[in-house]
Design an enzyme around this catalytic site. Structure first.
Site, PDB file in Angstrom:
ATOM      1  N   ASP A 212      -1.601  48.897  45.425  1.00 17.42           N
ATOM      2  CA  ASP A 212      -1.016  49.225  44.129  1.00 17.42           C
ATOM      3  C   ASP A 212      -2.196  49.461  43.186  1.00 17.42           C
ATOM      4  O   ASP A 212      -2.831  48.516  42.713  1.00 17.42           O
ATOM      5  CB  ASP A 212      -0.143  48.060  43.658  1.00 17.42           C
ATOM      6  N   GLN A 215      -3.357  49.770  38.028  1.00 20.94           N
ATOM      7  CA  GLN A 215      -4.436  49.398  37.105  1.00 20.94           C
ATOM      8  C   GLN A 215      -5.791  49.818  37.680  1.00 20.94           C
ATOM      9  O   GLN A 215      -6.667  50.271  36.944  1.00 20.94           O
ATOM     10  CB  GLN A 215      -4.438  47.878  36.855  1.00 20.94           C
ATOM     11  N   LYS A 238      -0.512  55.207  32.511  1.00 25.24           N
ATOM     12  CA  LYS A 238      -1.641  54.303  32.233  1.00 25.24           C
ATOM     13  C   LYS A 238      -2.976  55.057  32.357  1.00 25.24           C
ATOM     14  O   LYS A 238      -4.023  54.543  31.997  1.00 25.24           O
ATOM     15  CB  LYS A 238      -1.635  53.129  33.210  1.00 25.24           C
ATOM     16  N   CYS A 376       5.461  40.962  34.065  1.00 23.00           N
ATOM     17  CA  CYS A 376       6.056  41.341  35.370  1.00 23.00           C
ATOM     18  C   CYS A 376       5.255  40.730  36.510  1.00 23.00           C
ATOM     19  O   CYS A 376       5.011  41.390  37.536  1.00 23.00           O
ATOM     20  CB  CYS A 376       6.140  42.853  35.537  1.00 23.00           C
TER      21      CYS A 376
HETATM   22  C1  LIG Z   1      -0.328  46.546  38.656  1.00 23.14           C
HETATM   23  C2  LIG Z   1       0.903  47.339  38.307  1.00 23.14           C
HETATM   24  N1  LIG Z   1       1.681  47.802  39.290  1.00 23.14           N
HETATM   25  C3  LIG Z   1       2.761  48.540  39.047  1.00 23.14           C
HETATM   26  C4  LIG Z   1       3.149  48.834  37.762  1.00 23.14           C
HETATM   27  C5  LIG Z   1       4.377  49.646  37.548  1.00 23.14           C
HETATM   28  O1  LIG Z   1       4.094  50.906  37.027  1.00 23.14           O
HETATM   29  P1  LIG Z   1       5.271  51.806  36.449  1.00 23.14           P
HETATM   30  O2  LIG Z   1       6.071  50.919  35.524  1.00 23.14           O
HETATM   31  O3  LIG Z   1       4.574  52.891  35.739  1.00 23.14           O
HETATM   32  O4  LIG Z   1       6.098  52.279  37.575  1.00 23.14           O
HETATM   33  C6  LIG Z   1       2.387  48.360  36.691  1.00 23.14           C
HETATM   34  C7  LIG Z   1       2.791  48.616  35.302  1.00 23.14           C
HETATM   35  O5  LIG Z   1       2.735  47.763  34.456  1.00 23.14           O
HETATM   36  C8  LIG Z   1       1.230  47.595  36.986  1.00 23.14           C
HETATM   37  O6  LIG Z   1       0.454  47.119  36.003  1.00 23.14           O
END
Ligand SMILES: Cc1ncc(COP(=O)(O)O)c(C=O)c1O
Length: 418
Positions: A212, A215, A238, A376
């Site tokens: 993932d 970030q 982001k 989250c």
């Molecule tokens: C580490 C990480 N993974 C996944 C996501 C999810 O991204 P999105 O909400 O753009 O789908 C985020 C967003 O805050 C994140 O910080």
């Protein structure tokens, strides 16, 4: 690539931050009559004119649906959309643009891999390794496989700073391990994971690995060929790009064996009343009209980052991080979570005796925008022994004055809440 090397080094380019700020129209607005200090970049970054103009230009001059049309506008839109795919491939150093799938965001990318691997590769009793510092986007789709397929989730602990013990990681593998799904960088602690070593260990055990990078891709150069991973996800908004678009990189060999996630137009080869056959990657995974304008905007954002220098952005951010951490360490009423060496400028903290929501509300009135909550990442909050934190996160356009505004705001918070 070690976690340290991800962020250190000298930049290939430098720029004047005041000039760079002029490329972001929103930064000239005020908040409650005070200059806006935007420190919520880990949630979503602001957009430069390069992105706004690319999307506006496409809408004004070259807009039509892609791929299907045989007319000028459709061809122009298709070229721009496919050029964005090439830009994303170059940004990640993918072997081919066919390894780049446009999704609706980072969350959608994880769901794609989880769904497709759940159909083809992960069944009852198969094991998936996750770290305790994952964002819910990289937890819940795997829980679906636990609930629906009987997969087993195995959890990798991290240090208080978000560092990974590679021996503890290695010990989690068994003959049933099918996949590792881990963050390339914590959205709370700012720590980067040792992607190359983790990939090597996963492959030694015959497991695939998904990163993932929502970030990780923002704060340092990512080279998927060097890492050697099977999948890597990032999210447009982001990366100074628009919402509604993300990227899933999939190694050609890994994508070939994956069944489609969503069904619809464009992802098929042939459809009859009896049967359906599927298109090759990446189109197999892009059902329906894709996020055309958003992909064009993301392409412009990635180009903008490359022009500024991804390493130059990381270098600038490292200066802000060091300044903020140093000054926050002098505040005996502030507790910072995560001090990993070379971490990104994502700083989670709490003010003694104050709820992070109140801290964020007071900072907001001083013009400083930060986020507060569980980010989250509830398993990480549990691991850290807190229910929530505030979080200040910095980007290319932030300045040392922004750090000072944060520190002044924290003093004010203390005055008001004690
Ligand atoms: C580490 C990480 N993974 C996944 C996501 C999810 O991204 P999105 O909400 O753009 O789908 C985020 C967003 O805050 C994140 O910080």
């Amino acid at each position: 690539m070690s976690a340290d090397r991800f962020y250190s080094g000298s930049p290939s380019a430098t720029w004047d931050t005041e000039e760079l700020r002029e490329e972001f129209p929103i930064l000239s607005r005020e908040a409650y009559g005070k200059p806006l200090v935007y420190l919520d970049n880990a949630a979503s970054a602001q957009k430069p004119l390069a992105v706004i103009d690319a999307m506006k230009n496409a809408m004004e001059h070259s807009y039509a649906n892609v791929h299907r049309g045989l007319h000028l506008l459709s061809n122009e839109a298709t070229s721009a959309y496919e050029a964005a795919r090439q830009t994303a491939a170059a940004f990640l150093n993918a072997g081919s643009p066919d390894e780049i799938i446009f999704t609706s965001g980072g969350t959608d990318a994880v769901n794609l891999v989880a769904y497709a691997m759940g159909v083809s590769e992960i069944g009852e009793g198969d094991e998936i390794i996750l770290s305790v510092m994952e964002h819910h986007s990289n937890i819940v789709p795997w829980h679906f496989l636990r609930e629906r397929k009987g997969a087993v989730l195995k959890w990798l602990d991290v240090s208080d700073d978000g560092e990974i013990d590679l021996e503890a990681y290695r010990a989690l593998f068994t003959a049933k391990t099918k996949l590792v799904a881990v963050t390339h960088m914590s959205n709370v602690l700012g720590a980067a994971t040792p992607a190359k070593e983790m990939t090597r260990i996963a492959h030694e055990h015959g497991a695939k690995i998904f990163f993932d990078g929502c970030q990780g891709a923002v704060h340092g150069k990512v080279d998927v060929a060097d890492i050697g991973c099977d999948f890597y996800a990032m999210t447009g908004h982001k990366l100074y790009g628009p919402t509604g678009v993300g990227v899933l990189y999939g190694r050609t060999g890994a994508l070939k064996s994956l069944p489609p996630f969503k069904g619809g137009g464009e992802m098929i080869d042939q459809v009859t009343m009896e049967n359906v056959t599927y298109n090759d990657p990446p189109h197999r995974f892009e059902a329906g009209t894709p996020p055309i304008l958003e992909a064009i905007g993301l392409g412009a954002a990635l180009q903008w980052m490359q022009e500024k220098g991804v390493d130059a952005i990381a270098f600038h951010e490292a200066g802000l991080r060091a300044h903020a951490l140093e000054d926050m360490a002098k505040l005996n009423f502030v507790r910072v979570y995560g001090r990993a060496h070379g971490k990104a400028p994502i700083i989670a903290f709490n003010v003694e005796g104050a709820h992070p929501h109140d801290v964020s509300a007071i900072l907001d009135r001083t013009g400083v925008a930060v986020r507060a909550g569980h980010h989250c990442a509830q398993p990480l909050m549990k691991r850290l022994g807190v229910s929530a934190t505030a979080r200040a996160s910095f980007a290319a356009y932030n300045t040392h004055e922004d750090v000072e505004a944060l520190i002044r705001g924290l003093h004010k918070t203390r005055e008001m809440l004690s």
